[in-house]
Motif scaffolding. Structure first.
Motif, PDB file in Angstrom:
ATOM      1  N   GLY A 148       0.784  -1.232   0.000  1.00  0.00           N
ATOM      2  CA  GLY A 148       0.000   0.000   0.000  1.00  0.00           C
ATOM      3  C   GLY A 148       0.811   1.275   0.000  1.00  0.00           C
ATOM      4  N   SER A 149       2.125   1.172   0.121  1.00  0.00           N
ATOM      5  CA  SER A 149       2.959   2.368   0.273  1.00  0.00           C
ATOM      6  C   SER A 149       3.745   2.677  -1.007  1.00  0.00           C
ATOM      7  CB  SER A 149       3.907   2.186   1.460  1.00  0.00           C
ATOM      8  OG  SER A 149       4.593   0.949   1.349  1.00  0.00           O
ATOM      9  N   ILE A 150       4.330   3.858  -1.031  1.00  0.00           N
ATOM     10  CA  ILE A 150       5.136   4.332  -2.165  1.00  0.00           C
ATOM     11  C   ILE A 150       6.344   5.087  -1.598  1.00  0.00           C
ATOM     12  CG2 ILE A 150       5.204   5.887  -4.176  1.00  0.00           C
ATOM     13  CD1 ILE A 150       2.115   5.653  -4.262  1.00  0.00           C
ATOM     14  N   VAL A 152       5.208   7.201   1.764  1.00  0.00           N
ATOM     15  CA  VAL A 152       3.840   7.409   2.269  1.00  0.00           C
ATOM     16  C   VAL A 152       3.144   6.059   2.421  1.00  0.00           C
ATOM     17  CG1 VAL A 152       2.908   7.805  -0.074  1.00  0.00           C
ATOM     18  CG2 VAL A 152       1.670   8.679   1.928  1.00  0.00           C
ATOM     19  N   ARG A 153       2.433   5.884   3.564  1.00  0.00           N
ATOM     20  CA  ARG A 153       1.779   4.610   3.810  1.00  0.00           C
ATOM     21  C   ARG A 153       0.447   4.845   4.505  1.00  0.00           C
ATOM     22  NH1 ARG A 153       5.123   4.248   8.750  1.00  0.00           N
ATOM     23  NH2 ARG A 153       4.792   6.347   9.510  1.00  0.00           N
ATOM     24  N   SER A 154      -0.313   3.785   4.672  1.00  0.00           N
ATOM     25  CA  SER A 154      -1.660   3.847   5.253  1.00  0.00           C
ATOM     26  C   SER A 154      -1.661   3.220   6.641  1.00  0.00           C
ATOM     27  CB  SER A 154      -2.634   3.081   4.359  1.00  0.00           C
ATOM     28  OG  SER A 154      -2.517   3.502   3.033  1.00  0.00           O
ATOM     29  N   ASP A 205      -3.475  11.100   9.948  1.00  0.00           N
ATOM     30  CA  ASP A 205      -2.959  11.295   8.595  1.00  0.00           C
ATOM     31  C   ASP A 205      -1.580  11.943   8.611  1.00  0.00           C
ATOM     32  OD1 ASP A 205      -4.964  10.201   6.896  1.00  0.00           O
ATOM     33  OD2 ASP A 205      -6.265  11.881   7.396  1.00  0.00           O
ATOM     34  N   ARG A 248       1.582   9.841   8.137  1.00  0.00           N
ATOM     35  CA  ARG A 248       1.690   8.927   7.002  1.00  0.00           C
ATOM     36  C   ARG A 248       2.972   9.044   6.173  1.00  0.00           C
ATOM     37  NH1 ARG A 248      -4.288   8.899   4.453  1.00  0.00           N
ATOM     38  NH2 ARG A 248      -3.309   7.582   2.875  1.00  0.00           N
ATOM     39  N   VAL A 249       3.708  10.137   6.307  1.00  0.00           N
ATOM     40  CA  VAL A 249       4.909  10.315   5.481  1.00  0.00           C
ATOM     41  C   VAL A 249       6.175  10.233   6.331  1.00  0.00           C
ATOM     42  CG1 VAL A 249       6.103  11.802   3.836  1.00  0.00           C
ATOM     43  CG2 VAL A 249       3.596  11.807   3.924  1.00  0.00           C
ATOM     44  N   GLN A 305      -7.648   4.735   2.028  1.00  0.00           N
ATOM     45  CA  GLN A 305      -6.485   5.594   2.228  1.00  0.00           C
ATOM     46  C   GLN A 305      -5.582   5.512   1.005  1.00  0.00           C
ATOM     47  OE1 GLN A 305      -4.607   5.224   6.071  1.00  0.00           O
ATOM     48  NE2 GLN A 305      -6.560   5.094   7.150  1.00  0.00           N
ATOM     49  N   LYS A 306      -5.790   6.450   0.097  1.00  0.00           N
ATOM     50  CA  LYS A 306      -5.058   6.441  -1.168  1.00  0.00           C
ATOM     51  C   LYS A 306      -3.732   7.186  -1.024  1.00  0.00           C
ATOM     52  CE  LYS A 306      -8.317   4.671  -3.933  1.00  0.00           C
ATOM     53  NZ  LYS A 306      -9.419   4.433  -2.982  1.00  0.00           N
ATOM     54  N   ASN A 307      -2.650   6.495  -1.377  1.00  0.00           N
ATOM     55  CA  ASN A 307      -1.322   7.099  -1.392  1.00  0.00           C
ATOM     56  C   ASN A 307      -0.897   7.349  -2.838  1.00  0.00           C
ATOM     57  OD1 ASN A 307      -0.960   6.839   1.461  1.00  0.00           O
ATOM     58  ND2 ASN A 307      -0.626   4.643   1.140  1.00  0.00           N
ATOM     59  N   LEU A 308      -0.174   8.420  -3.070  1.00  0.00           N
ATOM     60  CA  LEU A 308       0.287   8.658  -4.437  1.00  0.00           C
ATOM     61  C   LEU A 308       1.597   9.434  -4.450  1.00  0.00           C
ATOM     62  CD1 LEU A 308      -1.715  11.420  -6.310  1.00  0.00           C
ATOM     63  CD2 LEU A 308      -1.766  11.153  -3.843  1.00  0.00           C
ATOM     64  N   GLY A 338       2.373  11.973  -1.285  1.00  0.00           N
ATOM     65  CA  GLY A 338       1.328  12.305  -0.319  1.00  0.00           C
ATOM     66  C   GLY A 338       0.135  11.379  -0.380  1.00  0.00           C
ATOM     67  N   TYR A 339      -1.005  11.919   0.002  1.00  0.00           N
ATOM     68  CA  TYR A 339      -2.209  11.104   0.130  1.00  0.00           C
ATOM     69  C   TYR A 339      -3.429  11.966  -0.128  1.00  0.00           C
ATOM     70  CZ  TYR A 339      -1.413  13.241   4.711  1.00  0.00           C
ATOM     71  OH  TYR A 339      -1.141  14.131   5.718  1.00  0.00           O
ATOM     72  N   CYS A 340      -4.516  11.296  -0.521  1.00  0.00           N
ATOM     73  CA  CYS A 340      -5.790  11.973  -0.690  1.00  0.00           C
ATOM     74  C   CYS A 340      -6.593  11.755   0.585  1.00  0.00           C
ATOM     75  CB  CYS A 340      -6.533  11.406  -1.900  1.00  0.00           C
ATOM     76  SG  CYS A 340      -7.832  12.504  -2.517  1.00  0.00           S
ATOM     77  N   TYR A 341      -7.167  12.825   1.123  1.00  0.00           N
ATOM     78  CA  TYR A 341      -7.940  12.684   2.347  1.00  0.00           C
ATOM     79  C   TYR A 341      -8.974  13.804   2.419  1.00  0.00           C
ATOM     80  CZ  TYR A 341      -5.617  16.502   4.908  1.00  0.00           C
ATOM     81  OH  TYR A 341      -5.174  17.716   5.335  1.00  0.00           O
ATOM     82  N   LYS A 350      -2.879  16.003  -0.217  1.00  0.00           N
ATOM     83  CA  LYS A 350      -1.851  16.679   0.572  1.00  0.00           C
ATOM     84  C   LYS A 350      -0.501  16.071   0.215  1.00  0.00           C
ATOM     85  CE  LYS A 350      -0.205  18.612   4.617  1.00  0.00           C
ATOM     86  NZ  LYS A 350      -0.499  19.564   5.665  1.00  0.00           N
ATOM     87  N   ASN A 355       6.059  16.509   7.511  1.00  0.00           N
ATOM     88  CA  ASN A 355       4.891  17.094   6.875  1.00  0.00           C
ATOM     89  C   ASN A 355       4.983  18.603   7.044  1.00  0.00           C
ATOM     90  OD1 ASN A 355       2.316  17.224   5.534  1.00  0.00           O
ATOM     91  ND2 ASN A 355       1.979  15.135   6.235  1.00  0.00           N
TER      92      ASN A 355
END
Lengths: 140, 140, 140, 140
Positions: A90-92, A115-117, A122, A125-126, B77-80, B97-100, B109, C129
Motif C-alpha cells: 500500500g505504500s510508495i 507514504v503509507r496507510s 494522517d 503517514r509520510v 487511504q489512497k497514497n500517491l 502524499g495522500y488523498c484525504y 496533501k 509534513n
C-alpha cells in the motif's frame, strides 16, 4: 585466500558495467544493502529499473520509474528521481537527488519520502530520510 | 446577481468531472494556482498526466508520471506520488502524499522535493515544501 | 450559552495582541487546531513559548524553544524554527519556516521533522509534513 | 612522520571525551567536515553547544540549542534535534535525528531543514538534506 577473493572481484569488475555519474545504468547499493538497478534511460529522461529493498518487504524486487535531468549550463550535474510502488503493502517511496563525487567515488545522494496507510493520524503517514547509493561493482 | 453566479457554477459543476479521493483523474489546483492534471491511472497503479506550474517556468505544461497505491486493509487511504522533469531547466520535482478529507473536502496533501543544478554547494541542491491540491471544478 | 462564549472571545480579542509577521509574539493556530504560543523573542533571536497539540498527546502543553532570524537585505522576510520535546513520549518535533502573506493574511508556513523511538527499523524513525499557523485572534 | 601523527592522535584520544550514544557531549564531525560540539545536556533535555560549518560561513562558530529525548520503553534509542541561527546571514538550520550504531560505530544520523531569505519565490526558501555525525576523537 584473500588474493583469490580480490582476483575474483577484479574479474567481476572487468565484465561488469562501470556505473558512474556519466552513465547511470547498472546496479547501485545503499548503506543498508538495498539495490537500485537502473535498466534504461531514454532520450526523454525516463528511467526504468528495479529495486530490491534489504528490509521490510521480504527481499522481493519491485519495478521503479523515474527521471534524469540536467541543464545545458551544468551538464555534469545530474539530477534524478525515482519511485517504487510497494505492491501488496500500500505504500510508495520517492527518492530525489543527484549524482556527484565524494572522496573520488561517484555516488547518488538522495532524500526520500515514503507514504503509507493505517496510521492513527494522517499527519503520520509520510516518513523521510536519506540514502546514498554507490556502484555495485566499482571498477576500482 | 448572486443567484446567477450560483446557477452558472452549478451548470459548470454538472458538466465537470468530479475529482475526489475515490476517482483521482481530473484537474486539481494548489494554493499557488498550479494545476495537476491526472489523465489516467492503469491497473498497475501508474499515473500519467500533465502539470502546469503557476511560477518559475513561464506557464508551460510538463508531462508527469507517478504511482497510486493503497493497502487491502485500508482501501480508502489512497497514497500517491508523481514527478515532473522540468525540461530545459535541468531540475526535477517529486511530490509524495495522500488523498484525504479536511473540512468535508477531498484534497491531495503532498510534500515535495525539488533537485536542481548550478548551486555553489551540492548540499544546496534540494529544496522542500508542501502543496495541497483541491478539485479544480468541485461538484459543490 | 453560545452568546456568552462569543462575547468572551470578543473581549479576549480586544485585549489580545495582534500577531503578524512584524511582531510574532502571541498565539497562532494550525489546520489541525494545535496552538503555537510565542511568549518572547530576545535580542539574540531566541524564541520561548509553549505548544498545545490537538492530537496525540492528550491535550497537554509543552515548552518550546526556537530562533528567529532575518537578513539586513531582506528585513521583511522573517525566518524561524522552533522545537518541542514531547516529555514522556520520547519524541521531538522541529518546525522550520517563514512568516509571509498569503491572501492578505500573515501566516507562518513550516515544514517539520518528528523523530521517535520504538520502530522496527531506524529508517522509520523520522516523519515529516507541513503546518501553516494563522493568528489566533486576528485583528480582522 | 606518520608514526608521530598517530602517536599525537592517540594522546589526544586518551585525554578526549569518548562521545557515544550513551553520552553525547563532545565533538562530532559530519561528511563535509563540519563540527557539532555538544557542551551540555541538562535534566530537562536541553542541549547547548556550538557548531562550526565547513562551508558557506567563513569558518565561523555559531551557538546551537536543542533537545535530547527518549522513552522509558526504549532508553537506548536517543532522539535529538538542534538548531543554529546563522547570525549575519539571516538563515536558520534545524537538524533532527537519532544516535545509533552502524558498522559498530556510534553515529548521529540527521535530516535537516535550512530556511533563508532573498529568493524569487517563497516556496524556494527551505532546503533539505541529511548529515551523519561521527565522534571527532573516537576511542578506537
Amino acid at each position: 585466500m584473500r588474493v583469490l577473493l580480490i582476483t575474483a572481484l577484479l574479474l567481476i569488475g572487468i565484465g561488469a558495467h562501470s556505473q558512474n555519474c556519466k552513465n547511470l545504468t547498472g546496479g547501485w547499493q545503499n548503506e543498508l544493502g538495498s539495490i537500485l538497478q537502473i535498466d534504461s534511460i531514454n532520450n526523454k529522461g525516463e528511467i526504468l529499473g528495479v529495486y530490491q529493498s534489504s528490509t521490510g518487504v521480504d527481499g522481493k524486487t519491485f519495478d521503479l520509474q523515474g527521471y534524469l535531468n540536467y541543464s545545458a549550463d551544468h551538464p555534469d550535474q545530474k539530477n534524478l528521481s525515482f519511485s517504487v510502488r510497494w505492491k501488496g503493502y500500500g505504500s510508495i517511496t520517492s527518492w530525489t537527488g543527484y549524482c556527484y563525487q565524494l572522496e573520488d567515488r561517484d555516488q547518488i545522494k538522495t532524500v526520500w519520502h515514503l507514504v503509507r496507510s493505517g496510521k492513527e493520524f494522517d499527519w503520520e503517514r509520510v516518513i523521510t530520510n536519506s540514502s546514498t547509493f554507490k556502484p555495485l561493482h566499482p571498477s576500482r
